[in-house]
Scaffold this motif. Sequence first.
Motif, PDB file in Angstrom:
ATOM      1  N   ILE A  67      64.454   7.047 -18.219  1.00 23.20           N
ATOM      2  CA  ILE A  67      64.369   5.985 -19.215  1.00 23.20           C
ATOM      3  C   ILE A  67      63.775   6.591 -20.480  1.00 23.20           C
ATOM      4  N   GLY A 120      61.493   7.048 -14.620  1.00 27.06           N
ATOM      5  CA  GLY A 120      60.835   7.566 -15.807  1.00 27.06           C
ATOM      6  C   GLY A 120      59.785   8.634 -15.544  1.00 27.06           C
ATOM      7  N   ASP A 140      57.750   3.565 -16.207  1.00 25.49           N
ATOM      8  CA  ASP A 140      58.432   3.070 -17.400  1.00 25.49           C
ATOM      9  C   ASP A 140      57.460   2.635 -18.491  1.00 25.49           C
TER      10      ASP A 140
END
Length: 203
Positions: free
Chosen positions: A6, A27, A46
């Motif tokens: 991400i 992430g 994230d």
Amino acid sequence: MSCYAIDGIAPVVDPTAFVHETASLIGDVIVGPGCYVGPFASLRGDFGRIIVGEASNVQDNAVMHAFPGADAVLEPHSHIGHAAVLHGCRVGSFAMVGIGSIVLDGAVIGAGALVGAGSLVTSGFRIGERMLAHGSPAREVRELGADELAWKENGVATYRALAERSIASLRVVRPLAEPEPGRRRMPTGADTARPLGERRRRG
């Protein structure tokens, strides 16, 4: 494993770590050498960074997450029980977070400590090294004895061995219709690890 980048940041998994295919890594997640991440664990980097230190284990259905700009950190040889939730906290080496426990933002679990199953460690609470804490909210109860510390260290070693066994032999198969004659048991017999309560009763 389900692994997602991400904002251009992808998870990192050491080749000697085992992450189950149903676990989810998103992430900024870093999984160190010899780690075990179990089925349906969710490590969401994230917002903040998720660090799983060497030879740590994150068991089935456990969740790790953090607020923006914060980290959730397992120092090497951490032991995270089934369905535990860790949010923006730090767990020291050889510390254990028991089954179904919740550890909130800014909490620190000292090295070698044990958080009893089903406990709630509130935001910013600090548990000292080698201390037993439990309850909701969790409170320190006493210092752990030598046998309890040894039991926890054996648990970490057992899960590190499980990572190695899983890399070597875990495969998707079709189930058998019935048990085969003389069905083998797992190589991890009762001499490998016992529940702490049982160890205490046996002396």
